[in-house]
Design a protein around this motif. Structure first.
Motif, PDB file in Angstrom:
ATOM      1  N   TRP A 134      -9.331 -11.155  12.222  1.00 35.22           N
ATOM      2  CA  TRP A 134     -10.390 -11.877  11.532  1.00 35.22           C
ATOM      3  C   TRP A 134      -9.795 -12.726  10.416  1.00 35.22           C
ATOM      4  N   GLY A 135     -10.133 -14.004  10.415  1.00 33.74           N
ATOM      5  CA  GLY A 135      -9.646 -14.893   9.373  1.00 33.74           C
ATOM      6  C   GLY A 135      -8.162 -15.167   9.441  1.00 33.74           C
ATOM      7  N   ASP A 136      -7.557 -15.015  10.620  1.00 30.82           N
ATOM      8  CA  ASP A 136      -6.110 -15.184  10.755  1.00 30.82           C
ATOM      9  C   ASP A 136      -5.807 -15.502  12.224  1.00 30.82           C
ATOM     10  N   LYS A 137      -5.123 -16.603  12.487  1.00 30.85           N
ATOM     11  CA  LYS A 137      -4.833 -17.035  13.852  1.00 30.85           C
ATOM     12  C   LYS A 137      -3.839 -16.137  14.580  1.00 30.85           C
ATOM     13  N   ARG A 138      -3.087 -15.354  13.829  1.00 30.65           N
ATOM     14  CA  ARG A 138      -2.078 -14.517  14.465  1.00 30.65           C
ATOM     15  C   ARG A 138      -2.731 -13.379  15.252  1.00 30.65           C
ATOM     16  N   GLU A 139      -1.951 -12.797  16.158  1.00 25.95           N
ATOM     17  CA  GLU A 139      -2.468 -11.772  17.050  1.00 25.95           C
ATOM     18  C   GLU A 139      -1.703 -10.466  16.879  1.00 25.95           C
ATOM     19  N   ALA A 140      -2.322  -9.402  17.334  1.00 28.03           N
ATOM     20  CA  ALA A 140      -1.675  -8.094  17.314  1.00 28.03           C
ATOM     21  C   ALA A 140      -2.299  -7.250  18.423  1.00 28.03           C
ATOM     22  N   SER A 141      -1.873  -6.003  18.514  1.00 30.64           N
ATOM     23  CA  SER A 141      -2.390  -5.108  19.548  1.00 30.64           C
ATOM     24  C   SER A 141      -3.832  -4.720  19.240  1.00 30.64           C
ATOM     25  N   LEU A 142      -4.512  -4.238  20.247  1.00 27.95           N
ATOM     26  CA  LEU A 142      -5.898  -3.794  20.116  1.00 27.95           C
ATOM     27  C   LEU A 142      -6.036  -2.786  18.977  1.00 27.95           C
ATOM     28  N   ARG A 143      -5.158  -1.814  18.920  1.00 22.16           N
ATOM     29  CA  ARG A 143      -5.264  -0.762  17.906  1.00 22.16           C
ATOM     30  C   ARG A 143      -4.974  -1.296  16.507  1.00 22.16           C
TER      31      ARG A 143
ATOM     32  N   ASN B 120      -7.279 -10.445  -0.115  1.00 25.63           N
ATOM     33  CA  ASN B 120      -6.830  -9.443  -1.081  1.00 25.63           C
ATOM     34  C   ASN B 120      -5.313  -9.271  -0.966  1.00 25.63           C
ATOM     35  N   SER B 121      -4.616  -9.277  -2.077  1.00 20.42           N
ATOM     36  CA  SER B 121      -3.146  -9.289  -2.050  1.00 20.42           C
ATOM     37  C   SER B 121      -2.553  -8.045  -1.413  1.00 20.42           C
ATOM     38  N   MET B 122      -3.119  -6.876  -1.698  1.00 21.79           N
ATOM     39  CA  MET B 122      -2.597  -5.657  -1.086  1.00 21.79           C
ATOM     40  C   MET B 122      -2.823  -5.682   0.422  1.00 21.79           C
ATOM     41  N   PHE B 123      -4.008  -6.116   0.843  1.00 21.65           N
ATOM     42  CA  PHE B 123      -4.304  -6.183   2.276  1.00 21.65           C
ATOM     43  C   PHE B 123      -3.371  -7.165   2.968  1.00 21.65           C
ATOM     44  N   GLN B 124      -3.116  -8.301   2.338  1.00 15.74           N
ATOM     45  CA  GLN B 124      -2.189  -9.283   2.915  1.00 15.74           C
ATOM     46  C   GLN B 124      -0.804  -8.681   3.112  1.00 15.74           C
ATOM     47  N   SER B 125      -0.339  -7.916   2.136  1.00 12.84           N
ATOM     48  CA  SER B 125       0.982  -7.295   2.244  1.00 12.84           C
ATOM     49  C   SER B 125       1.021  -6.265   3.364  1.00 12.84           C
ATOM     50  N   ILE B 126      -0.039  -5.455   3.449  1.00  7.93           N
ATOM     51  CA  ILE B 126      -0.122  -4.455   4.514  1.00  7.93           C
ATOM     52  C   ILE B 126      -0.110  -5.137   5.883  1.00  7.93           C
ATOM     53  N   LYS B 127      -0.892  -6.206   6.002  1.00 12.99           N
ATOM     54  CA  LYS B 127      -0.976  -6.930   7.273  1.00 12.99           C
ATOM     55  C   LYS B 127       0.392  -7.468   7.686  1.00 12.99           C
ATOM     56  N   GLU B 128       1.131  -8.015   6.727  1.00 16.43           N
ATOM     57  CA  GLU B 128       2.458  -8.553   7.054  1.00 16.43           C
ATOM     58  C   GLU B 128       3.387  -7.456   7.551  1.00 16.43           C
ATOM     59  N   VAL B 129       3.309  -6.287   6.926  1.00 20.89           N
ATOM     60  CA  VAL B 129       4.153  -5.169   7.354  1.00 20.89           C
ATOM     61  C   VAL B 129       3.821  -4.773   8.794  1.00 20.89           C
ATOM     62  N   TYR B 130       2.541  -4.669   9.105  1.00 21.48           N
ATOM     63  CA  TYR B 130       2.135  -4.265  10.453  1.00 21.48           C
ATOM     64  C   TYR B 130       2.478  -5.328  11.492  1.00 21.48           C
ATOM     65  N   LEU B 131       2.274  -6.595  11.136  1.00 15.65           N
ATOM     66  CA  LEU B 131       2.572  -7.651  12.108  1.00 15.65           C
ATOM     67  C   LEU B 131       4.072  -7.748  12.389  1.00 15.65           C
ATOM     68  N   LYS B 132       4.892  -7.402  11.412  1.00 17.29           N
ATOM     69  CA  LYS B 132       6.347  -7.410  11.626  1.00 17.29           C
ATOM     70  C   LYS B 132       6.751  -6.398  12.696  1.00 17.29           C
ATOM     71  N   THR B 133       5.967  -5.326  12.822  1.00 24.41           N
ATOM     72  CA  THR B 133       6.283  -4.324  13.843  1.00 24.41           C
ATOM     73  C   THR B 133       5.820  -4.766  15.224  1.00 24.41           C
ATOM     74  N   GLU B 134       5.089  -5.878  15.287  1.00 28.70           N
ATOM     75  CA  GLU B 134       4.563  -6.359  16.563  1.00 28.70           C
ATOM     76  C   GLU B 134       5.054  -7.773  16.857  1.00 28.70           C
ATOM     77  N   LYS B 135       6.318  -7.989  16.609  1.00 29.51           N
ATOM     78  CA  LYS B 135       6.966  -9.268  16.907  1.00 29.51           C
ATOM     79  C   LYS B 135       6.256 -10.430  16.221  1.00 29.51           C
ATOM     80  N   ASP B 136       5.977 -10.225  14.911  1.00 26.88           N
ATOM     81  CA  ASP B 136       5.409 -11.273  14.072  1.00 26.88           C
ATOM     82  C   ASP B 136       4.061 -11.788  14.566  1.00 26.88           C
TER      83      ASP B 136
END
Length: 461
Positions: A68-77, A44-60
């Motif tokens: 889920w459905g994405d090889k990238r990682e982030a914090s537990l929360r 979903n395009s909105m979800f993808q945009s939100i995810k990119e914003v959040y991942l940018k705050t966690e060193k990409d």
């Protein structure tokens, strides 16, 4: 209050080997249903945009837990939050009708992510999921479904914090005292309202995501020494049941606890839209098929339903004149018109071009939604309606639907559930999805959880 403490004790002491086999089977089916709908929503395009914003705050995207459905990682929360939102995007997630809660999209992302972090087994996950469903359903029923909803609260958010806390607390091995403390912290974070219906806002998916992460954080705070009130439901000053409902019932929190498992009373959606529209969809589909109705011959359609169904999907301007997917999914007029015109309702019916199709827009204006006290009285145990179509030649045909397909009284078969999962996950390689379905249906044999980040969409939006 003893009811909340009884619930906390139940969660702390339950053991999977003592749970009925049909409950375990239901939990695995809920996990399959939630994961497939969540994986289907990640592009979903909105979800993808939100995810990119959040991942940018966690060193990409280098935080230790894969998405889920994405090889990238982030914090537990962050992963819990994002996975919780993705499960609600398609509007295909499960519904516990007696509490009006979407449990899977809250409990399963929280339980799965923490289980992944703790390197827990499939059995550990199943146990936590059963606890989460039981708690969220019972808190939701305790709120008093109609009153809580009619005051504007979205119970998936308000009860969801408790369900997530139960699942996470179980995985962390909480004692009854710790679980009670976590419930107190979960309740003080209960939120989410139906205001988005007023203008077709897109924040509904925030509600399960926020509930999932709030329940997790409640448990982390308890680990750090914080304690929430054991009187979060009934405190004279600040108890959330009397604050959020005029028809609350404390007894529902622990009634028949351990004898009745609410995970056995969960509907699975066949149509990707608000559950309150499903009986109307099926009424229209049955009328179309039985009487060979040509949509061009329709003079008008009347749908008689329960009060909440009217308020939620037939009263606002956005439901009467939908022009966006978030509006169409909560528009009984649009969905009834679509059913009469096409003989089906699926994901593609929420594409912008189809929503604004001239024939659909013209026909939906001929559909009127009304309350029938009979259906209001039956609600929430039955979410039924009656569809009456009057043709230009004066003939009128009627169809009443007591319970929609996918309900406890008319369940989807295991084959239909598998087909739904495969359909939701069409954006992935089919062999990968089939392997995942098999693994989830045999989750007891998994010493560690399967890697959902390995499922990469074939095409990106």
């Amino acid at each position: 209050m003893n009811e909340l403490q009884n619930l906390a004790t139940f969660v702390s002491e339950i053991k999977l080997e003592n749970v009925p086999k049909e409950v375990v089977a239901a939990a695995k089916m809920c996990i399959l249903d939630t994961l497939s709908t969540a994986l289907g929503g990640v592009t979903n395009s909105m979800f993808q945009s939100i995810k990119e914003v959040y991942l940018k705050t966690e060193k990409d995207g280098n935080g230790g837990i894969s998405l889920w459905g994405d090889k990238r990682e982030a914090s537990l929360r962050t992963v819990t939050f994002l996975n919780g939102m993705s499960g609600h995007i398609l509007e295909l997630d499960d519904v516990h009708i007696n509490s009006k809660t979407h449990i899977g999209t809250v409990v399963i992302p929280a339980a799965w992510t923490l289980a992944q972090y703790l390197q827990k087994s499939g059995n550990d996950l199943i146990e936590a999921v059963i606890c989460g469903y039981e708690v969220m359903a019972r808190i939701g029923m305790g709120f008093g479904v109609s009153s809580h909803r009619n005051l504007g609260w979205h119970v998936t958010g308000t009860a969801g914090t408790f369900g997530s806390a139960a699942a996470c607390g179980k995985l962390l091995g909480f004692t009854p005292a710790q679980m009670t403390a976590a419930f107190g912290l979960a309740g003080t974070q209960s939120c989410s309202t139906w205001a988005f219906l007023s203008d077709g806002a897109t924040n509904k998916i925030l509600h399960p995501g926020r509930a999932a992460v709030s329940g997790l954080e409640s448990c982390l705070l308890v680990k750090g020494g914080m304690r929430g009130s054991a009187h979060i439901l009934d405190a004279e000053d600040g108890g959330i049941f009397p604050m959020m409902s005029r028809e609350y019932d404390y007894s529902m929190v622990d009634k028949d606890l351990g004898a009745v498992y609410e995970i056995l009373n969960v509907d699975k959606k066949p149509y990707p839209c608000c559950r309150s529209t499903h009986c109307a969809i099926e009424g229209a589909l049955n009328l179309r098929k039985t009487y060979h109705i040509d949509p061009e011959t329709i003079d008008h359609v009347e749908v008689y339903t329960y009060l909440v169904g009217l308020k939620q999907c037939g009263l606002s301007n956005s439901s009467k004149e939908p022009h966006a997917a978030t509006e169409a999914k909560f528009s009984t007029p649009y969905l009834v018109a679509t059913a009469f015109l096409t003989g089906k309702v699926g994901l593609s019916d929420f594409e912008q071009a189809k929503i604004n199709n001239t024939k659909r827009q013209e026909l939906l204006k001929k559909v009127v939604i009304k309350e029938d006290p009979i259906f209001t009285e039956r609600y929430p145990h039955h979410w039924g309606c009656r569809v009456e179509v009057t043709l230009k030649n004066g003939c009128t045909y009627s169809q009443e639907i007591k319970d929609a397909s996918g309900s406890v009284t008319a369940p989807l078969t295991p084959e239909q559930m598998t087909a739904k999962a495969l359909s939701c996950c069409e954006i992935y390689h089919s062999e990968q999805v089939k392997e995942l379905v098999y693994t989830l249906l045999n989750l007891e044999s998994c010493s560690v959880l399967p890697d959902l980040s390995a499922l990469k969409p074939v095409t990106q939006p």
